[in-house]
Design an enzyme around this catalytic site. Structure first.
Site, PDB file in Angstrom:
ATOM      1  N   ARG A 293       0.814  -1.241   0.000  1.00  0.00           N
ATOM      2  CA  ARG A 293       0.000   0.000   0.000  1.00  0.00           C
ATOM      3  C   ARG A 293       0.838   1.278   0.000  1.00  0.00           C
ATOM      4  O   ARG A 293       0.383   2.330   0.409  1.00  0.00           O
ATOM      5  CB  ARG A 293      -0.966   0.029   1.180  1.00  0.00           C
ATOM      6  CG  ARG A 293      -1.971  -1.083   1.148  1.00  0.00           C
ATOM      7  CD  ARG A 293      -3.198  -0.702   1.968  1.00  0.00           C
ATOM      8  NE  ARG A 293      -4.052  -1.855   2.104  1.00  0.00           N
ATOM      9  CZ  ARG A 293      -3.959  -2.728   3.091  1.00  0.00           C
ATOM     10  NH1 ARG A 293      -3.072  -2.549   4.044  1.00  0.00           N
ATOM     11  NH2 ARG A 293      -4.755  -3.763   3.141  1.00  0.00           N
TER      12      ARG A 293
ATOM     13  N   LYS B   6       3.511  11.662 -11.813  1.00  0.00           N
ATOM     14  CA  LYS B   6       2.652  10.651 -12.468  1.00  0.00           C
ATOM     15  C   LYS B   6       3.498   9.408 -12.692  1.00  0.00           C
ATOM     16  O   LYS B   6       4.598   9.491 -13.255  1.00  0.00           O
ATOM     17  CB  LYS B   6       2.189  11.155 -13.833  1.00  0.00           C
ATOM     18  CG  LYS B   6       1.178  12.258 -13.802  1.00  0.00           C
ATOM     19  CD  LYS B   6       0.673  12.392 -15.232  1.00  0.00           C
ATOM     20  CE  LYS B   6       0.089  13.735 -15.513  1.00  0.00           C
ATOM     21  NZ  LYS B   6      -0.100  13.956 -16.944  1.00  0.00           N
TER      22      LYS B   6
ATOM     23  N   GLU C 238      11.380  17.134 -25.696  1.00  0.00           N
ATOM     24  CA  GLU C 238      10.684  17.726 -24.543  1.00  0.00           C
ATOM     25  C   GLU C 238      11.250  19.117 -24.223  1.00  0.00           C
ATOM     26  O   GLU C 238      10.512  20.017 -23.799  1.00  0.00           O
ATOM     27  CB  GLU C 238      10.798  16.818 -23.309  1.00  0.00           C
ATOM     28  CG  GLU C 238      10.123  15.446 -23.469  1.00  0.00           C
ATOM     29  CD  GLU C 238       8.589  15.491 -23.529  1.00  0.00           C
ATOM     30  OE1 GLU C 238       7.996  16.566 -23.332  1.00  0.00           O
ATOM     31  OE2 GLU C 238       7.990  14.428 -23.807  1.00  0.00           O
TER      32      GLU C 238
ATOM     33  N   LYS D  74       8.881  22.573 -15.573  1.00  0.00           N
ATOM     34  CA  LYS D  74       7.923  21.502 -15.295  1.00  0.00           C
ATOM     35  C   LYS D  74       7.351  21.675 -13.885  1.00  0.00           C
ATOM     36  O   LYS D  74       6.140  21.570 -13.671  1.00  0.00           O
ATOM     37  CB  LYS D  74       8.581  20.130 -15.463  1.00  0.00           C
ATOM     38  CG  LYS D  74       7.606  18.998 -15.124  1.00  0.00           C
ATOM     39  CD  LYS D  74       7.499  17.964 -16.170  1.00  0.00           C
ATOM     40  CE  LYS D  74       6.428  16.941 -15.843  1.00  0.00           C
ATOM     41  NZ  LYS D  74       6.537  15.730 -16.601  1.00  0.00           N
TER      42      LYS D  74
ATOM     43  N   GLU E  93      -3.690  17.822 -12.893  1.00  0.00           N
ATOM     44  CA  GLU E  93      -3.993  18.144 -14.300  1.00  0.00           C
ATOM     45  C   GLU E  93      -5.458  18.479 -14.550  1.00  0.00           C
ATOM     46  O   GLU E  93      -6.112  17.886 -15.405  1.00  0.00           O
ATOM     47  CB  GLU E  93      -3.541  16.985 -15.214  1.00  0.00           C
ATOM     48  CG  GLU E  93      -3.374  17.430 -16.650  1.00  0.00           C
ATOM     49  CD  GLU E  93      -2.779  16.356 -17.553  1.00  0.00           C
ATOM     50  OE1 GLU E  93      -1.772  15.752 -17.191  1.00  0.00           O
ATOM     51  OE2 GLU E  93      -3.348  16.143 -18.626  1.00  0.00           O
TER      52      GLU E  93
ATOM     53  N   ARG F  28      -1.761  22.251 -16.141  1.00  0.00           N
ATOM     54  CA  ARG F  28      -0.826  21.156 -16.448  1.00  0.00           C
ATOM     55  C   ARG F  28      -1.094  20.545 -17.828  1.00  0.00           C
ATOM     56  O   ARG F  28      -0.210  19.938 -18.424  1.00  0.00           O
ATOM     57  CB  ARG F  28      -0.889  20.086 -15.344  1.00  0.00           C
ATOM     58  CG  ARG F  28       0.190  19.046 -15.530  1.00  0.00           C
ATOM     59  CD  ARG F  28       0.338  18.084 -14.370  1.00  0.00           C
ATOM     60  NE  ARG F  28       1.384  17.136 -14.708  1.00  0.00           N
ATOM     61  CZ  ARG F  28       1.925  16.267 -13.887  1.00  0.00           C
ATOM     62  NH1 ARG F  28       1.514  16.222 -12.621  1.00  0.00           N
ATOM     63  NH2 ARG F  28       2.854  15.438 -14.280  1.00  0.00           N
TER      64      ARG F  28
ATOM     65  N   ASN G 162       0.900  18.769 -22.403  1.00  0.00           N
ATOM     66  CA  ASN G 162       0.540  17.780 -23.430  1.00  0.00           C
ATOM     67  C   ASN G 162       0.776  18.288 -24.851  1.00  0.00           C
ATOM     68  O   ASN G 162       0.412  17.608 -25.812  1.00  0.00           O
ATOM     69  CB  ASN G 162      -0.931  17.368 -23.287  1.00  0.00           C
ATOM     70  CG  ASN G 162      -1.170  16.633 -21.991  1.00  0.00           C
ATOM     71  OD1 ASN G 162      -0.306  15.895 -21.534  1.00  0.00           O
ATOM     72  ND2 ASN G 162      -2.326  16.852 -21.384  1.00  0.00           N
TER      73      ASN G 162
ATOM     74  N   HIS H  80       1.701  15.942 -27.460  1.00  0.00           N
ATOM     75  CA  HIS H  80       1.512  14.600 -26.905  1.00  0.00           C
ATOM     76  C   HIS H  80       0.176  13.977 -27.262  1.00  0.00           C
ATOM     77  O   HIS H  80       0.024  12.764 -27.132  1.00  0.00           O
ATOM     78  CB  HIS H  80       1.647  14.628 -25.379  1.00  0.00           C
ATOM     79  CG  HIS H  80       3.080  14.774 -24.927  1.00  0.00           C
ATOM     80  ND1 HIS H  80       3.844  15.870 -25.244  1.00  0.00           N
ATOM     81  CD2 HIS H  80       3.885  13.961 -24.207  1.00  0.00           C
ATOM     82  CE1 HIS H  80       5.051  15.729 -24.725  1.00  0.00           C
ATOM     83  NE2 HIS H  80       5.112  14.575 -24.100  1.00  0.00           N
TER      84      HIS H  80
ATOM     85  N   HIS I 114       1.144  10.595 -28.421  1.00  0.00           N
ATOM     86  CA  HIS I 114       0.941   9.332 -27.691  1.00  0.00           C
ATOM     87  C   HIS I 114       0.283   8.283 -28.579  1.00  0.00           C
ATOM     88  O   HIS I 114       0.640   7.107 -28.535  1.00  0.00           O
ATOM     89  CB  HIS I 114       0.080   9.556 -26.443  1.00  0.00           C
ATOM     90  CG  HIS I 114       0.901   9.870 -25.234  1.00  0.00           C
ATOM     91  ND1 HIS I 114       0.367  10.424 -24.102  1.00  0.00           N
ATOM     92  CD2 HIS I 114       2.218   9.696 -24.974  1.00  0.00           C
ATOM     93  CE1 HIS I 114       1.326  10.590 -23.209  1.00  0.00           C
ATOM     94  NE2 HIS I 114       2.447  10.155 -23.714  1.00  0.00           N
TER      95      HIS I 114
ATOM     96  N   HIS J 131       9.485   7.995 -27.945  1.00  0.00           N
ATOM     97  CA  HIS J 131       8.553   9.005 -27.440  1.00  0.00           C
ATOM     98  C   HIS J 131       8.809  10.391 -28.056  1.00  0.00           C
ATOM     99  O   HIS J 131       7.904  11.032 -28.591  1.00  0.00           O
ATOM    100  CB  HIS J 131       8.675   9.060 -25.916  1.00  0.00           C
ATOM    101  CG  HIS J 131       7.789  10.066 -25.266  1.00  0.00           C
ATOM    102  ND1 HIS J 131       6.426   9.915 -25.185  1.00  0.00           N
ATOM    103  CD2 HIS J 131       8.067  11.260 -24.686  1.00  0.00           C
ATOM    104  CE1 HIS J 131       5.910  10.964 -24.564  1.00  0.00           C
ATOM    105  NE2 HIS J 131       6.884  11.796 -24.264  1.00  0.00           N
TER     106      HIS J 131
END
Ligand code: GLY
Length: 346
Positions: free
Chosen positions: A107, A129, A171, A213, A223, A227, A231, A234, A238, A248
């Site tokens: 956990r 994330k 990026e 960032k 997000e 935020r 993207n 992206h 993606h 990527h």
């Protein structure tokens, strides 16, 4: 240099310009397991052989439940308990898997990252994330939980393959497009060789990206608003990456060109800006168009976790350093992809 930043899901200690050999001096714990990218182990087995460690197969196709389950078993064998800190050492796939395992094993256990690729140093290790892929979509399953620390030793970049340098610069170019016109100008004057040959300039570049960032993530960790800007490139990127197995950064580069082309129509972006972006991406070894199947890309976008019933919040540019979020209905995106999927070649 060191500083700590507090986010809703935890405080992160950023440790810059540090040497891996001095890691112990920075650790206030002695119960840990390293989760290490197999490439790093192959390059330098001695680096982690003295430490309890698990090898990570850092390929998108292995960013799966199967590998997570395997890691949990190995953690049990190593007698990792709730006080064991997991240290992810590698690129973005390794840091993502480490953060995800740490968020669910018993956990939740503490974790930190030592990013070893330019892309992970500037982007993937930052932001909290952590996730794994579903066969239909990248990063579909995951958590938001900040690492306790991110430790930067740029010596790892000495063995980074050329493709990975370009990957990282996608990026970096993204931050320049979104927030930092001066950075865009700087990147236009330099190239990968320049940054490789000037470690101090490279260090400043990495720290500048970390700042951008964090600036965004601190204001909107989950997000719900700002935020989303990250993207840029992206949304289509993606989907292209999922379908066409390109690195990527390469998919993001093609995605940024598509977004710039859409911006010309939707936000009156000056076409000369699109042309500068195209030249900049090419300067850093990135593709400006990819041969994609628009229908299949739309199928993936239709399942995008960032979609709603009518469309997707698309990240567009008003100018260099000035971004906009605009909700685009699916038919508009389909039409744009059909028109601009090969944006770079027009
Ligand atoms: N770990 C990547 C991110 O949070 O954006």
């Amino acid at each position: 240099m060191q500083y700590s930043l507090t986010f809703p899901t935890g405080t992160v200690r950023y440790i810059f310009q540090a040497g891996f050999g001095e890691l112990k001096d920075y650790m206030d714990f002695d119960n840990y397991v390293m989760l290490v990218d197999s490439r790093i182990v192959e390059l330098n087995n001695g680096l982690v052989s003295k430490h309890p460690h698990i090898i990570i197969h850092a390929h998108e196709s292995r960013k799966t439940w199967a590998q997570v389950s395997d890691i949990c078993e190995q953690l049990l064998q190593l007698k990792a308990d709730r006080n064991t800190t997991l240290i992810g050492i590698g690129g973005g796939i390794t840091t993502d898997i480490t953060g995800f395992v740490a968020s669910i094993y018993m956990r939740g256990v503490p974790f930190g990252f030592i990013p070893t690729t330019l892309l992970a140093m500037c982007d993937a290790a930052i932001g909290g994330k952590n996730g794994i892929n579903h066969q239909l979509q990248k990063n579909l399953i995951g958590t938001v939980q900040q690492p306790a620390f991110i430790f930067y030793d740029t010596i790892f970049l000495n063995t980074l393959p050329p493709e990975q340098w370009s990957n990282g610069f996608a990026e970096i170019i993204k931050y320049a497009c979104l927030f930092d016109r001066a950075l865009f100008d700087e990147l236009e004057q330099n190239d990968i060789t320049h940054y490789r040959n000037h470690p101090e300039t490279l260090q400043l570049l990495i720290e500048r990206c970390v700042d951008w960032k964090n600036n965004v993530v601190m204001s909107d960790e989950k997000e719900s608003g700002r935020r989303k800007l990250l993207n840029f490139g992206h949304t289509a990127g993606h989907a292209i990456e999922t379908l066409h197995q390109v690195p990527h950064g390469y998919a993001v580069a093609a995605g940024m060109m598509i977004a710039a082309k859409i911006s010309e129509h939707e936000t009156n972006l000056d076409p000369q800006v699109t042309e500068r972006l195209k030249k900049l991406l090419q300067r850093y070894g990135l593709p400006v168009s990819l041969d994609i199947d628009t229908g299949k890309v739309m199928e993936v976008l239709n399942m995008d976790k960032k979609r709603n019933s009518t469309g997707i919040d698309y990240i567009l540019l008003n100018n260099i350093g000035e971004a906009a979020i605009k909700h685009l209905p699916f038919p508009t995106i389909t039409q744009a992809l059909e028109t601009y999927a090969h944006a770079g070649s027009h």
